[in-house]
Design a protein around this motif. Sequence first.
Motif, PDB file in Angstrom:
ATOM      1  N   ALA A 174       0.809  -1.212   0.000  1.00 41.12           N
ATOM      2  CA  ALA A 174       0.000   0.000   0.000  1.00 41.12           C
ATOM      3  C   ALA A 174       0.844   1.264   0.000  1.00 41.12           C
ATOM      4  O   ALA A 174       0.378   2.328  -0.431  1.00 41.12           O
ATOM      5  CB  ALA A 174      -0.925  -0.006   1.210  1.00 41.12           C
ATOM      6  N   ALA A 175       2.089   1.172   0.446  1.00 43.01           N
ATOM      7  CA  ALA A 175       2.942   2.357   0.543  1.00 43.01           C
ATOM      8  C   ALA A 175       3.204   2.982  -0.823  1.00 43.01           C
ATOM      9  O   ALA A 175       3.433   4.192  -0.921  1.00 43.01           O
ATOM     10  CB  ALA A 175       4.260   1.997   1.219  1.00 43.01           C
ATOM     11  N   LEU A 176       3.167   2.167  -1.901  1.00 39.72           N
ATOM     12  CA  LEU A 176       3.378   2.686  -3.250  1.00 39.72           C
ATOM     13  C   LEU A 176       2.120   2.589  -4.115  1.00 39.72           C
ATOM     14  O   LEU A 176       2.185   2.787  -5.328  1.00 39.72           O
ATOM     15  CB  LEU A 176       4.523   1.943  -3.940  1.00 39.72           C
ATOM     16  N   ALA A 177       0.974   2.283  -3.503  1.00 44.49           N
ATOM     17  CA  ALA A 177      -0.280   2.184  -4.250  1.00 44.49           C
ATOM     18  C   ALA A 177      -0.890   3.570  -4.463  1.00 44.49           C
ATOM     19  O   ALA A 177      -0.532   4.538  -3.784  1.00 44.49           O
ATOM     20  CB  ALA A 177      -1.262   1.281  -3.501  1.00 44.49           C
ATOM     21  N   ASP A 178      -1.822   3.663  -5.395  1.00 39.14           N
ATOM     22  CA  ASP A 178      -2.580   4.898  -5.586  1.00 39.14           C
ATOM     23  C   ASP A 178      -3.646   5.013  -4.502  1.00 39.14           C
ATOM     24  O   ASP A 178      -4.399   4.066  -4.262  1.00 39.14           O
ATOM     25  CB  ASP A 178      -3.269   4.897  -6.961  1.00 39.14           C
ATOM     26  N   GLY A 179      -3.723   6.170  -3.861  1.00 33.08           N
ATOM     27  CA  GLY A 179      -4.785   6.402  -2.901  1.00 33.08           C
ATOM     28  C   GLY A 179      -4.495   5.876  -1.507  1.00 33.08           C
ATOM     29  O   GLY A 179      -3.350   5.602  -1.152  1.00 33.08           O
ATOM     30  N   VAL A 180      -5.579   5.722  -0.744  1.00 33.87           N
ATOM     31  CA  VAL A 180      -5.493   5.389   0.677  1.00 33.87           C
ATOM     32  C   VAL A 180      -5.930   3.950   0.913  1.00 33.87           C
ATOM     33  O   VAL A 180      -6.965   3.509   0.382  1.00 33.87           O
ATOM     34  CB  VAL A 180      -6.366   6.348   1.521  1.00 33.87           C
ATOM     35  N   THR A 181      -5.157   3.227   1.695  1.00 33.04           N
ATOM     36  CA  THR A 181      -5.504   1.858   2.099  1.00 33.04           C
ATOM     37  C   THR A 181      -5.749   1.827   3.595  1.00 33.04           C
ATOM     38  O   THR A 181      -4.954   2.352   4.374  1.00 33.04           O
ATOM     39  CB  THR A 181      -4.372   0.872   1.752  1.00 33.04           C
ATOM     40  N   VAL A 182      -6.860   1.216   3.991  1.00 30.67           N
ATOM     41  CA  VAL A 182      -7.200   1.059   5.403  1.00 30.67           C
ATOM     42  C   VAL A 182      -7.210  -0.431   5.721  1.00 30.67           C
ATOM     43  O   VAL A 182      -7.958  -1.196   5.106  1.00 30.67           O
ATOM     44  CB  VAL A 182      -8.570   1.682   5.739  1.00 30.67           C
ATOM     45  N   ILE A 183      -6.357  -0.854   6.663  1.00 33.12           N
ATOM     46  CA  ILE A 183      -6.274  -2.262   7.065  1.00 33.12           C
ATOM     47  C   ILE A 183      -6.924  -2.393   8.441  1.00 33.12           C
ATOM     48  O   ILE A 183      -6.417  -1.860   9.435  1.00 33.12           O
ATOM     49  CB  ILE A 183      -4.819  -2.757   7.116  1.00 33.12           C
ATOM     50  N   GLU A 184      -8.058  -3.080   8.505  1.00 37.24           N
ATOM     51  CA  GLU A 184      -8.787  -3.300   9.756  1.00 37.24           C
ATOM     52  C   GLU A 184      -8.427  -4.662  10.347  1.00 37.24           C
ATOM     53  O   GLU A 184      -8.074  -5.583   9.626  1.00 37.24           O
ATOM     54  CB  GLU A 184     -10.299  -3.242   9.509  1.00 37.24           C
ATOM     55  N   ASN A 185      -8.544  -4.764  11.648  1.00 32.72           N
ATOM     56  CA  ASN A 185      -8.147  -5.973  12.386  1.00 32.72           C
ATOM     57  C   ASN A 185      -6.686  -6.310  12.094  1.00 32.72           C
ATOM     58  O   ASN A 185      -6.303  -7.463  11.939  1.00 32.72           O
ATOM     59  CB  ASN A 185      -9.039  -7.171  12.039  1.00 32.72           C
ATOM     60  N   ALA A 186      -5.879  -5.262  12.039  1.00 31.11           N
ATOM     61  CA  ALA A 186      -4.455  -5.421  11.771  1.00 31.11           C
ATOM     62  C   ALA A 186      -3.730  -5.991  12.982  1.00 31.11           C
ATOM     63  O   ALA A 186      -4.168  -5.817  14.133  1.00 31.11           O
ATOM     64  CB  ALA A 186      -3.847  -4.065  11.401  1.00 31.11           C
ATOM     65  N   ALA A 187      -2.621  -6.671  12.732  1.00 32.93           N
ATOM     66  CA  ALA A 187      -1.771  -7.163  13.827  1.00 32.93           C
ATOM     67  C   ALA A 187      -1.151  -5.979  14.549  1.00 32.93           C
ATOM     68  O   ALA A 187      -0.815  -4.960  13.943  1.00 32.93           O
ATOM     69  CB  ALA A 187      -0.685  -8.078  13.264  1.00 32.93           C
ATOM     70  N   ARG A 188      -0.958  -6.133  15.862  1.00 35.73           N
ATOM     71  CA  ARG A 188      -0.457  -5.039  16.693  1.00 35.73           C
ATOM     72  C   ARG A 188       0.959  -5.284  17.191  1.00 35.73           C
ATOM     73  O   ARG A 188       1.479  -4.513  18.005  1.00 35.73           O
ATOM     74  CB  ARG A 188      -1.409  -4.840  17.889  1.00 35.73           C
ATOM     75  N   GLU A 189       1.612  -6.333  16.727  1.00 33.34           N
ATOM     76  CA  GLU A 189       2.943  -6.693  17.204  1.00 33.34           C
ATOM     77  C   GLU A 189       3.942  -5.546  17.017  1.00 33.34           C
ATOM     78  O   GLU A 189       3.839  -4.775  16.059  1.00 33.34           O
ATOM     79  CB  GLU A 189       3.441  -7.935  16.474  1.00 33.34           C
ATOM     80  N   PRO A 190       4.925  -5.443  17.916  1.00 32.60           N
ATOM     81  CA  PRO A 190       5.935  -4.382  17.799  1.00 32.60           C
ATOM     82  C   PRO A 190       6.677  -4.388  16.470  1.00 32.60           C
ATOM     83  O   PRO A 190       7.099  -3.333  15.983  1.00 32.60           O
ATOM     84  CB  PRO A 190       6.886  -4.680  18.964  1.00 32.60           C
ATOM     85  N   GLU A 191       6.840  -5.572  15.882  1.00 35.72           N
ATOM     86  CA  GLU A 191       7.557  -5.649  14.608  1.00 35.72           C
ATOM     87  C   GLU A 191       6.778  -4.976  13.478  1.00 35.72           C
ATOM     88  O   GLU A 191       7.366  -4.476  12.516  1.00 35.72           O
ATOM     89  CB  GLU A 191       7.851  -7.114  14.266  1.00 35.72           C
ATOM     90  N   VAL A 192       5.442  -4.968  13.586  1.00 34.69           N
ATOM     91  CA  VAL A 192       4.619  -4.249  12.610  1.00 34.69           C
ATOM     92  C   VAL A 192       4.886  -2.755  12.709  1.00 34.69           C
ATOM     93  O   VAL A 192       5.091  -2.067  11.703  1.00 34.69           O
ATOM     94  CB  VAL A 192       3.123  -4.546  12.834  1.00 34.69           C
ATOM     95  N   ALA A 193       4.889  -2.251  13.941  1.00 32.44           N
ATOM     96  CA  ALA A 193       5.165  -0.829  14.163  1.00 32.44           C
ATOM     97  C   ALA A 193       6.576  -0.473  13.720  1.00 32.44           C
ATOM     98  O   ALA A 193       6.821   0.624  13.194  1.00 32.44           O
ATOM     99  CB  ALA A 193       4.958  -0.478  15.630  1.00 32.44           C
ATOM    100  N   ASP A 194       7.525  -1.405  13.898  1.00 30.52           N
ATOM    101  CA  ASP A 194       8.906  -1.123  13.510  1.00 30.52           C
ATOM    102  C   ASP A 194       9.040  -1.028  11.994  1.00 30.52           C
ATOM    103  O   ASP A 194       9.752  -0.161  11.474  1.00 30.52           O
ATOM    104  CB  ASP A 194       9.832  -2.209  14.063  1.00 30.52           C
TER     105      ASP A 194
END
Length: 422
Positions: A174-194
Amino acid sequence: MDILRIHGGTPLNGETHVYGAKNAALPILAATVMVSGTSVIEDVPDLEDVRVMMQILERLGARVRWSAPGTIEVDASTINKTDVPAELMQRMRSSIFLMGPMLARFGEVTLSKPGGCVIGQRPIDYHLHGMRQLGAKIDEQHGYIRCTTRRLVGTSITLDFPSVGATENLMMAAALADGVTVIENAAREPEVADLAQFLLATGATIDGAGEDTVVVRGCSNLHGSAYRIVPDRIVTGTLLLAAAATHGEITLHGAQSGHLGAILQKLRDTGVRVDVDRDIITVKCEQHPRAVDFRTAPFPGFPTDLQAPFMALLTTANGTGVIHESVFEARFKHVDELKRMGADIAVDLRTAVVRGVQSLSGARVVASDLRAGAALLVAGLMADGVTEVEGVHHIDRGYQSIERHLQTLGARIERVSNQVPV
């Protein structure tokens, strides 16, 4: 093939530093595919999985090198292939992280079904479904996955399960996609945030990483950056458990206690003393711990990757502990090996009942996967006599020079060439 020979019964004592997280390093290395310029990733552990990811990037055409101990430089501007080598994918499940970045940058990628530890069903359906929602066409034939797109387009995606890998793959795409992406029920692990922090450092726009909902606003270009990855919470937890199991006292520097809330609380519940001072964690255990119950769960719950070594600690606890494994259905393969060492454990489907015994005895055991190997290390350190652990290549996938790390804390452990017992 090597084995680890452990002379047990010696309390771990001393201080050491926690290195960067494997589970943060691998997706970040995959994300460098999308960067124009050079990425410098710091505090990367020198592990088998990391070297496999580096080989994959090199085979794709990237320039990859260790510029210093713990530091990897990646120049992905020279990538000229979109077929990920099947033989390397079979060696490491995390190679699936290349799907999103390659698709986002080149509009196509061909992968095979990934390998890795056999710990139960870990389908990549969440990855594939999410990529289709972003606009990818996916063709699966004979174990190969061919992904193509004219252009990825932002959309709303709700994961059926908060999969770490799927969340990270979709976030990268999604970082290089056109527009906005919303991911619901996403994982919350610290590695995701990193991973999100790395992408932010390269110019991406991401909000909510580490929470249930992640919002990614696509951009046209990501630039090179230097980034230091987060400390490894699983290595931290394993060392803390090993110290408690051997009735020792250790201090870990460079740790992140906020990533270990569930494990630190359970350790305190067993009677182990746990002190936290910013990025320093000290544990001290002078007697047999008390048995506790726990259930594994996605972050911030009890991490499934520490279930096995915590079980080893409970084998000599006072009382009976009940463990429910809710994440992977085949993550009790270490039980039979612990029983060879004298543990009293009964398993019913995803539940293990651990009745504490006075002590474990050294034996020759086999690590069937990475975290099972960690459990056998902890058990060997606490057992009477000598324990020889086979299947060390599994352990090497997640722990950097584990025998040297433990030696600095007083453990009597050595790596030796495997010899068939007479």
